[in-house]
Each structure stands twice: as C-alpha cells, then as structure tokens.
Design a protein around this motif. Structure first.
Motif, PDB file in Angstrom:
ATOM      1  N   THR A 223      15.677 -35.668  34.269  1.00  0.00           N
ATOM      2  CA  THR A 223      17.039 -36.184  34.129  1.00  0.00           C
ATOM      3  C   THR A 223      17.066 -37.322  33.108  1.00  0.00           C
ATOM      4  OG1 THR A 223      17.323 -35.655  36.452  1.00  0.00           O
ATOM      5  CG2 THR A 223      19.011 -37.015  35.461  1.00  0.00           C
ATOM      6  N   ARG A 485      22.741 -34.764  35.885  1.00  0.00           N
ATOM      7  CA  ARG A 485      22.477 -33.535  36.650  1.00  0.00           C
ATOM      8  C   ARG A 485      23.698 -32.612  36.606  1.00  0.00           C
ATOM      9  NH1 ARG A 485      17.715 -32.136  36.720  1.00  0.00           N
ATOM     10  NH2 ARG A 485      18.526 -30.340  37.807  1.00  0.00           N
ATOM     11  N   TRP A 489      23.716 -28.885  35.275  1.00  0.00           N
ATOM     12  CA  TRP A 489      24.181 -27.808  36.146  1.00  0.00           C
ATOM     13  C   TRP A 489      25.277 -26.986  35.456  1.00  0.00           C
ATOM     14  CZ3 TRP A 489      29.052 -26.776  38.007  1.00  0.00           C
ATOM     15  CH2 TRP A 489      29.123 -25.722  38.927  1.00  0.00           C
ATOM     16  N   SER A 492      23.749 -24.892  32.666  1.00  0.00           N
ATOM     17  CA  SER A 492      22.902 -23.806  33.190  1.00  0.00           C
ATOM     18  C   SER A 492      23.757 -22.711  33.813  1.00  0.00           C
ATOM     19  CB  SER A 492      21.926 -24.329  34.242  1.00  0.00           C
ATOM     20  OG  SER A 492      21.167 -25.349  33.696  1.00  0.00           O
ATOM     21  N   ALA A 493      24.802 -23.120  34.529  1.00  0.00           N
ATOM     22  CA  ALA A 493      25.652 -22.134  35.203  1.00  0.00           C
ATOM     23  C   ALA A 493      26.309 -21.218  34.183  1.00  0.00           C
ATOM     24  CB  ALA A 493      26.714 -22.857  36.032  1.00  0.00           C
TER      25      ALA A 493
END
Lengths: 537, 310
Positions: A223, A485, A489, A492-493
């Motif tokens: 991170t 984060r 996320w 990536s999603a």
C-alpha cells in the motif's frame, strides 16, 4: 469550438503545433511551402492591409516557427548518448533518478556527462537507463564511471508494455546501459546537482521513508508503494507489475505517474487558502467561457501575493521532486500562469483597466506553446497528447455533458461528466499508442480519482506530521492506507472484467479525425441547445 | 448549415467512427491468437486458442543475459503473459536448448503453472538448460519427448502436428541442435502456421519433402532469417502469405539475411519483423487472418490481413 478564433494565443499555439506536424510528416518541403505562403500573405497584407490578411500572416508565421523549431531540434548537431554505437561503452554521469534495487541489480537513470574511449573522452548529453549488477549502494546525485553494453531503447513493443519503453520514456532516457558487475562501476563522488534538485531528491527519499513507516491498513508495504507512486510518481517505488497492469487495464494508470490533476491539487492546497485569506471569497467564478477572479469585501493584498509566490514555488518544487513528464510540465505552466494572473490582479491599475478573466483555453494554449517551444518533439509523445486532450475535454465537454444529469448534486455531476469527457477524448490516443481500449476507465476513474485526491492530501499530511509530530502521523497514515487500498480495489475490480479492456488494432488517422470531429460537433450542438434553452427561459 | 443538416452530418460521422472501431475490435476479439514476441535476438511465441488452451513456444534469451542482469523472461515474456491474462500454460515447447530460445524460460516456469513440457531432449550440457530442466523437475511438470508425427489438439478443431525432429535424431549436419529443433504446423480450418524453429538446410529440406503438404498461411521464419535457412525448396513448399521473422535489432549476426528476404519476396510472402514491427500478433478466424505489429521504433504499427478460400 466556439470562439476559438478570437483567442490569438490559442491560434498561434495551434499553428505552431501544425507547423511541427507538417514538417514531421512531409519534411523540409513543407517548410519551403510555408515560407512561400508567408511571403504571399505578407504581400497580401501590404496590398490590402485588412486585419484578416494580417491574422493569416501571423498564423503562417506561427506554423513556420513551429516547423523551423522542429527542424532545428532534429538537425542540431547532438552529442546525445543515443547517437553512440550500440555495444561496449564507458560513460561518466550523475544518478538522476531514484535507484531501485532488486535481485542483485540496481536500476536507475544516469545523466551522462562524458563518453570515454581508450585514453580520450568527449562530452555527451542525455539520460541512460542503467542496469548495474552490484551490491554496492547507489544513491541519487552520485557520479559514476560505468562500463557496459549500450543499447537502443526498446519501445512499447510487446503486450504488457513492460519492456524498456515504459521505463525509459518516462525517465527521458534515450539508451540503456547494462553493466555486468561491480568491477565495471566506479563511484566518482557526489555529482553537480543544483542545490534545489539535491534538496528535492533528499526530501523525496525522506518522504518515502515516512510513508513506508506510517501508512496503515492491510498489506502495508504494498500500500505504501502505491501511495508513494500516487504522490511522487511511479519512479519513486514502483509497485509490483500485477498492480500496475491492473491500473493500466482499468485506465487508471495516470494516477500512478503524477498527472496534471495532482499538480493542480498541490497548487490548490497552497494557493487557495492564501487566496481566500486575501478576501476572494469566490475565487473562481465559473462563467460560460472561463473563470473570472472576483472578490467581495475588502481585499488584502499581502496574503494573496504570498499565496501566489508560494503556490508557484511549490508547484515548481513538486515538478522537480516527481521528475514529472509532459502532464506535470503542462500543469506547472498553467499553475504559474494562474499565479501570474492572480499577482497581476493585485496591481490596482491592471485590475481596474482590464478586470481579470482567466480563459482556460488561452491558458492551455500558452502552456502547450511553452512546452513545444522548448521541446518540439513533445507533440508526438503520448504523455503530451493525453494531457492536453484530457484537459481540453474537461474544459470543453464537461459543462455540456453536465446538462444530461439534472437533479444530481453538482460535485457528483462534475465528476461524472468530467470522467466521461476525458474518457471519450483520450480513447483514440490510448488505442493508437497502447493498442488498448480501457472501456472500464469510466467507472474505475470515477471511483479512483477522488480517492487519489485523498491519498495525495493524507499522504502529504503523513509526511509533514512524520517530521513535525511523529505520534500523530499514524492518523493520516491510516487514511492514506485505506484510500490507497480503495484505489487498488477499484482498479483491480474493473481490470478483472476481460471485455472491459480489449486490445484493438491501431486506428487510422481518418478514424481519429472523425472521432474528434464528432466530439467537437456534439459539444457545439449541446452548447447551442443550452443557449436555446436559456433564451427560451 | 441548418441544424437538421448538422445533425445528419454528426450521425454520419458517428456511424463511420463506430463502423471502423467495430472492425478494429472484430479483428482482435475471439479466434486463435498467435503472438510472436519481440524477445530480441531470440524466439518466444505465445499461442492462445479460443478453447482457452495456451501454448508457449520458447522463452527468448540472449547470450550473456545473466551477466547483464537483463532477463528476457522477466522483462518481456511474463508481462506479455500477464497482459494476455494467461494464468497457466497448457504446453511449453522447447524447440531446442539454445540460449536464445530457453534463456527466459526459467523465469516463466518459476512464475506460471505449466501443465506439460514438450522437449526434443537433445544433448546439451549448457548451464541454462541444466537449470531449466532442474526447475521443471522440481516443479514436477510432466515432460514429453517431441518427435515427428505427434498430433496435439488445442480444441475447437485446432490441431498441432509435430514435423520435426525425426527419430532417430539427425546427426552430422552443419548444426545438429538447430536441424533437430521442434517444427510444428498449426491448423485452424483452411488457415495454418508453420513454426520452423531454427532449422537449417538439412532440416528445411526434410520438411520440404514431408509426405503431406506443408503449405502454410503464415511462416515463423527459421533461424531468425539466417542465410543457412534460406532454402528455396523449403520456402517454395511452404509458400506463406505472411512470413514473421523473430530477430533482434542491430544483431551481430546480420539477421535477417538478404538471401532470406529475397527468397520470401520470390514466393510472394509479406514480411513482418519483430525488430521493426515489435511483437507480431496473428489472429486466425477462418477463412480470414489479421496480423499487426505492436509498434515500431518510430511508433507506427502495421496491420496486414488476408483471406484463404476454404
């Protein structure tokens, strides 16, 4: 675009860019054609003396200047490292990027100073990307003599784009040097960095350390790497390739390379409080065509001037700190000009005589002209194209697309319309340069961009508190971690949906021209609809 | 211009843009994809079948890559697999154990699950080959000995036939390892591609005299286009529409040779080269095929296409 011909600086910038493109495409023949046209228009001016002829002559002169600047930049005798033959070479230079170390290999940018051959040596310029197999520590600002295999940089030549091109072009390197062992590398002491650059590099090192220490939340190390990339650019501590690949597929990679938006935010952090302190309660009043500086109540001059000077200084320092590319240069240019405009506003005579409208098109045009004058070949770099096209789309299309979202809160409306405008506008450039169409960019950016703002603000607060009040630094550190984060996320999603980031073949220039014609046409049509609605009401 | 005309013009432009974008996407979506990676002066080819099966032929490499710290597997092949969403390799083909073909494979085997290795199992005691074999053993990946006549299905009617090496292996040729390299012919309906490894004169003449037709739509040119592989008999038998040369820029061997380029020109093949076009991707969607380069040094990619009658 409506009224664009009424902006002389924009016209000259466009003519300058057009001249560069013409000469790049058709060579010196187009230069002679431009000279001929200039002579003809000068004759027409002398004959008719009407303002249109003078305007045309000025535009042709602008194009000629662009073409000449490009020709000069190409013809200028250079001693660039890229002109050295490939193979074994010895170079002396200064480490100008943050060195990275993994698997026994150091990787860094080296600003070359001398090329040594046998007993002799000659001065060279340019940046080489060095891979040095050595355990000996390498620090930014150090001078080294390195002997290794010099190679022409490999462009974006493979799917995945993690060949040398991405790294080299971002660092401005024109060649790669592979050094096989520590015995082929000799440290020569501290380099001749300017005090400001040396300070910026030291500050960046310290800030990176503070982020690693204080960023909270799950997967702290990873991170912190991503947060450092958002704040200081991807060269600082590059995240793992899986993460950057997801950002690339989701169309959010611009968040990891310090974009113009980041520079604007940094400028805003410093400039806005001071400007508000100066009494400008509504600093930027948006009008149809631009922004107007206006104030109510008593104006205090010194806070405003202080904000201006600080804002400009911080932006320039940040540009050095992040080794920014074209987007940073553009945003820094624009920030400096906004600062200058604000400073001018402090002069009562100027304010009284002219008022002070900041026209974003002119601002963008001047920034573009400034960059192209310094580096004509920037016109063909994806960073330059993406930055200017995205900024232009934000200015031109966003207010028009907002009309489709009645009833939505203004902050969300701007976010939605701005993201859509930037996606539409950058689509062909992404397809042309990277062979990908990140269709998920709209959703991913909508989520990730606001989070990047939080990461930037909280990350900077973490660094500041880490120096001033370490026990308190964990608080913004947690905010930085959680928002980072969230960005990971979101990217990536969207990247995990295969059909959202298909590979495409390179579109022809006809399609690209048609695409932008459609965008401009739609914008103009929406603008006219809005005016008609206003007239009716 | 009236508003109605403006709208009409906008609609026409919009339709034109959508049509061209549609064709661009159509060219890359679905179908069998073969990507000849730009792995410098080495070979690495990724095959992705519509069934989801993937095959990697060689992993690039370069002499002295260990010393330079540059690992083509880590720097080129793995990112390409990642970009193409390849999470496993159904078959890894080692055409022959030369450094420019196996140099990047250790990083690949380390990082990506491999189901099967097809290896000609030629005699070679180079450190790289030993390390690679040790890694394959450590990962307990099954190894099949490649030999002529093997047939492998990639699903959806796409087949792969091994044409070389013969059993027993060729011996006493100019370059035994090269001539015994794995050569495969991939067929998808009327379209086909011949992966010619690094075969030279003896191997090429063997293939040319193969019992069945070896005529192929696309040829991965043998041995980086070297003069020793420019065999008119072989190229005449293959008669490719497109020839892809995997070759490093400014390589010290002078590949591809003028003789090879002349021969390819003689048989009417269009040529794409990884040193100029970057990674070359060929998409097969019978009866049509498309090929495009990932970019050139001047930033201009090329797209070629063709159609073969059924």
């Amino acid at each position: 675009m409506e009224g664009i011909l009424n902006r002389p600086l924009v016209c000259i910038a466009l003519a300058f860019a057009g001249g560069i493109a013409l000469v790049a495409a058709w060579g010196s023949l187009s230069l002679w054609a431009l000279v001929g046209l200039l002579l003809l228009s000068a004759l027409a001016c002398a004959w008719r003396r009407n303002p249109q002829a003078v305007g045309a002559a000025l535009l042709i002169a602008g194009a000629l200047a662009g073409g000449a600047a490009y020709s000069l930049s190409e013809l200028r005798p250079r001693s660039d490292v890229s002109l050295l033959p490939e193979g074994g070479q010895t170079l002396v230079g200064t480490v100008s990027g943050v060195p990275r170390y993994s698997d026994g290999v150091w990787r860094f940018a080296l600003t070359a100073e001398r090329h040594e051959q046998g007993a002799g040596s000659e001065p060279v310029s340019g940046v080489v990307y060095v891979r040095l197999r050595s355990d000996r520590p390498v620090a930014r600002g150090q001078r080294w003599r390195l002997t290794g295999r010099l190679q022409e940089p490999r462009g974006e030549r493979n799917p995945g784009g993690r060949s040398e091109a991405a790294v080299l072009s971002a660092l401005g390197a024109s060649a790669a040097l592979s050094v096989g062992g520590a015995e082929l590398a000799e440290p020569l002491g501290r380099g001749d960095l300017s005090p400001v650059s040396a300070h910026a590099f030291a500050a960046q090192r310290r800030a990176l350390g503070l982020l690693e220490r204080y960023v909270g939340g799950p997967y702290r190390e990873l991170t912190a790497q991503v947060a450092a990339s958002v704040i200081f650019g991807v060269h600082a501590t590059p995240p793992p390739s899986e993460i950057t690949e997801d950002f690339r597929r989701a169309g959010t990679i611009h968040l990891l390379v310090v974009s113009g938006a980041m520079v604007s935010m940094v400028f805003g952090f410093v400039f806005l409080p001071g400007a508000l302190g100066a009494g400008w309660r509504r600093l930027l009043v948006e009008r149809q065509m631009g922004w107007t500086l206006s104030g109510k109540g008593r104006v205090r001059r010194w806070p405003g001037l202080l904000a201006t000077v600080l804002g400009v200084a911080v932006v320039l320092y940040y540009a050095i700190l992040t080794e920014g590319g074209q987007a940073v240069a553009r945003a820094a240019f624009m920030g400096v000009f906004v600062g200058l405009a604000f400073a001018l506003r402090q002069v009562p005579a100027v304010a009284k005589e002219h008022g002070l409208n900041i026209d974003p098109y002119t601002l963008l045009g001047v920034a573009g002209l400034g960059i192209l004058v310094m580096q004509p070949t920037a016109l063909f770099q994806p960073g330059f194209q993406l930055s200017f096209v995205a900024a232009l789309s934000l200015i031109y299309l966003t207010p028009k697309l907002e009309r489709f979202l009645p009833g939505v809160p203004r902050w969300l409306r701007i976010g939605l319309a701005g993201t859509a405008a930037a996606q539409f506008a950058t689509f062909p450039i992404l397809a042309w340069h990277y062979g990908q169409a990140p269709l998920g960019g709209f959703g991913a950016n909508l989520l990730a961009v606001p989070l990047a703002g939080v990461v930037l603000a909280a990350g900077m607060a973490t660094c500041a508190l880490g120096v001033a009040a370490p026990p308190l630094a964990f608080l913004p550190g947690w905010v930085t971690g959680i928002s980072t984060r969230g960005m990971i996320w979101a990217s990536s999603a969207f990247a995990s949906i295969p059909w959202l980031s298909p590979e495409v073949t390179r579109p022809s220039w006809v399609v690209i021209v048609a695409w932008y014609a459609v965008l401009v046409g739609v914008g103009a049509w929406l603008g006219r609809q809005a005016m008609a609605t206003e007239a009716r009401s | 211009m009236t508003i109605r005309r403006e709208r009409l013009l906008l609609l026409i432009l919009l339709a034109a843009v959508i049509a061209v974008w549609w064709s661009a996407w159509g060219a890359v979506s679905g179908g069998l994809l073969v990507t000849v990676l730009d792995a410098g002066q080495g070979d690495s080819i990724l095959v992705q079948a519509p069934s989801g099966k993937t095959m990697l032929i060689d992993g690039g490499g370069a002499r002295g890559q260990e010393a330079s710290g540059y690992d083509v597997g880590r720097e080129v092949v793995l990112p390409a697999l990642l970009a193409r969403r390849v999470r496993k390799i159904d078959m890894l083909v080692i055409t022959h154990p030369h450094q420019d073909h196996i140099g990047g494979l250790k990083a690949v085997v380390d990082a990506v699950p491999v189901k099967l290795v097809l290896d000609p199992e030629l005699k070679d005691d180079s450190a790289e080959y030993r390390e690679l074999k040790a890694e394959i053993r450590r990962k307990k990946i099954p190894v099949r000995r490649a030999t002529e006549g093997q047939q492998i299905s990639l699903g959806d009617g796409i087949r792969l036939e091994v044409l070389n090496p013969p059993t027993p292996r060729l011996e006493g040729t100019d370059a035994d390892a090269n001539n015994n390299a794995v050569v495969m012919r991939l067929t998808d309906g009327p379209l086909s591609m011949l992966f010619a490894g690094d075969i030279e004169k003896t191997g090429a003449q063997r293939i040319a005299r193969w019992g069945k037709s070896v005529q192929s739509t696309v040829l991965k040119v043998p041995h980086h286009g070297s003069v020793g592989s420019a065999i008119p008999e072989f190229l005449g038998a293959v008669r490719p529409k497109l020839a892809v040369i995997s070759v490093g820029a400014h390589n010290e061997y002078g590949h591809p040779s003028q003789e090879m380029l002349d021969e390819l020109n003689r048989v009417g093949a269009q040529v794409m080269r990884t040193d100029r076009d970057g990674a070359v991707t060929i998409k097969f969607r019978p009866p049509k095929w498309w090929a495009w380069g990932y970019g050139t040094r001047k930033g201009k990619g090329r797209t070629l296409s063709g159609e073969v009658s059924r």
